[in-house]
Design an enzyme around this catalytic site. Structure first.
Site, PDB file in Angstrom:
ATOM      1  N   TRP A 180       0.689  -1.161   0.095  1.00  0.00           N
ATOM      2  CA  TRP A 180      -0.082   0.028  -0.034  1.00  0.00           C
ATOM      3  C   TRP A 180       0.720   1.051   0.614  1.00  0.00           C
ATOM      4  CZ3 TRP A 180      -3.883  -1.033  -2.367  1.00  0.00           C
ATOM      5  CH2 TRP A 180      -4.911  -2.151  -2.031  1.00  0.00           C
ATOM      6  N   SER A 181       1.148   2.086   0.672  1.00  0.00           N
ATOM      7  CA  SER A 181       1.736   3.454   0.580  1.00  0.00           C
ATOM      8  C   SER A 181       2.788   3.173   1.294  1.00  0.00           C
ATOM      9  CB  SER A 181       0.260   4.930   1.521  1.00  0.00           C
ATOM     10  OG  SER A 181      -0.560   4.723   0.206  1.00  0.00           O
ATOM     11  N   VAL A 182       3.779   1.972   1.940  1.00  0.00           N
ATOM     12  CA  VAL A 182       5.084   2.133   2.013  1.00  0.00           C
ATOM     13  C   VAL A 182       5.867   2.634   0.109  1.00  0.00           C
ATOM     14  CG1 VAL A 182       6.556   0.635   2.474  1.00  0.00           C
ATOM     15  CG2 VAL A 182       4.929   0.403   3.952  1.00  0.00           C
ATOM     16  N   LYS A 199       5.052   5.150  -1.600  1.00  0.00           N
ATOM     17  CA  LYS A 199       5.045   6.887  -1.692  1.00  0.00           C
ATOM     18  C   LYS A 199       6.356   6.836  -1.554  1.00  0.00           C
ATOM     19  CE  LYS A 199       0.429   8.101  -1.215  1.00  0.00           C
ATOM     20  NZ  LYS A 199      -0.544   6.563  -1.355  1.00  0.00           N
TER      21      LYS A 199
END
Length: 386
Positions: free
Chosen positions: A119-121, A123
């Site tokens: 998921w947003s890891v 980013k």
């Protein structure tokens, strides 16, 4: 928060989806608490993917296995790490101290070869790649306007925002990260149309998005900002894909032991990597990223990204709580972390030379597991194996 929801009526202005209805339905439900313990490590069955290939020598991580013989306190109660694993919806937990793996635990039909959804890891991984592009001179200055590289964003809310402001989630565009599918806003529609039915590209919303705030003034967390950074990487790398650039500049020099992959927002030739939240890899390879960042950008005997970039990108520039850097969360002055939806973590503490990877299946819309994870991360960071 993404929750299972019924299929919306098709948009007659968009092409018909080629994704089978049953697969679309599974994508709509993939975050739900009754299935996410499995879907979060089976994304290559749900999506078209693009490989980030490993090659060359593996960065061997030495081991000094040790029982997690400490406790942590949450809401006045004391718990053991063994209790934490179940209480905090854990699929995998890996702890490193001083460059050595001291604990590695897998649960729920996972193992060291399992590739987990970050998921947003993702980013924070995108931030590393932007740092590489800066040191290669592909991005001349973070204070360049984003439209210098992406002229198609002229006239949109991104017109006037700098690369730095996009990195800081301070672009000012009107994109509320809200997933209420009963009353969908732009983020919910983008999720449905790009990631579920694949009839648009996720980043396309950037071309028509309006401005809400003056660039640089207000922190507002937006996956669309990271999608724009992905488009920037494509453009400055000479038309390469994000996956290819990541393989050449990060995954191979990192010494990853298994291929990673991005989920895509469409079929080959059309779709793009979901670089805001769609990367998948093993726990050990996520730990290698954390260890590389702890070592000021160096891994497997190679300098991947400059020490200056590591320090700058993990320095708080605003945001909620202690702060947010360049796509990294900053809980205090000696640690930083990549955080993904529903409990994905790469946690790095410079003071105690600790790296923790936690891959989870938190229930949607519940902040308590994050609070308990924070208490555990503080305790494991302070712990010294004897």
């Amino acid at each position: 928060m993404v929750l299972g929801y019924p299929a919306p009526a098709p948009d007659p202005t968009l092409p018909a989806s080629t994704v089978p209805p049953a697969v679309q339905d599974l994508r709509r439900k993939m975050n739900d608490a009754d299935v996410n313990a499995l879907t979060f490590h089976e994304m290559d069955y749900l999506f078209t993917t693009r490989t980030v290939a490993r090659s060359g020598s593996i960065w061997e991580l030495p081991r000094a296995d040790h029982a997690l013989d400490f406790t942590y306190t949450y809401k006045g109660q004391q718990y053991t790490p063994e209790q934490f694993l179940e209480r905090n919806y854990t699929n995998a937990l890996l702890v490193m101290k001083d460059g050595r793996i001291v604990s590695e635990i897998y649960r729920n039909n996972t193992n060291a070869q399992t590739r987990f959804m970050a998921w947003s890891v993702t980013k924070s991984i995108t931030s590393i790649l932007i740092g590489v592009a800066v040191q290669e001179g592909r991005i001349k200055s973070l204070d360049d306007k984003i439209t210098v590289y992406l002229p198609e964003l002229k006239g949109s809310g991104y017109d006037g925002a700098t690369v730095r402001q996009v990195l800081q989630m301070r672009s000012g565009v009107d994109y509320e990260e809200r997933y209420d599918f009963a009353n969908p806003g732009i983020a919910a529609r983008n999720h449905e149309q790009a990631l579920v039915s694949n009839v648009i590209r996720f980043v396309d919303a950037a071309k028509t998005i309006k401005r809400q705030h003056k660039p640089g003034e207000v922190f507002q967390y937006k996956t669309l900002d990271t999608a724009v950074l992905g488009l920037l990487l494509e453009r400055v790398s000479g038309g390469s894909t994000i996956a290819a650039y990541a393989a050449q500049r990060l995954w191979e020099p990192l010494g990853a032991e298994r291929d990673g992959f991005f989920i895509m927002d469409g079929q080959p030739g059309v779709g793009r990597e979901f670089n805001g939240a769609g990367f998948n890899a093993t726990a050990r390879d996520f730990a290698r990223i954390g260890q590389m960042m702890l070592l000021d950008g160096k891994a497997n005997g190679r300098q991947i990204v400059s020490p200056e970039w590591v320090r700058e990108s993990t320095k708080a520039t605003g945001g909620p709580g202690p702060g947010y850097g360049y796509q990294w969360w900053i809980p205090n002055d000696h640690s930083f972390q990549a955080i993904g939806l529903q409990g994905q973590y790469i946690f790095v503490d410079r003071a105690t030379r600790t790296v923790v990877v936690k891959l989870s299946y938190f229930p949607p819309g519940n902040d308590e597991p994050h609070e308990e994870a924070d208490a555990f991360l503080a305790a494991v960071s302070a712990w010294t194996p004897r």
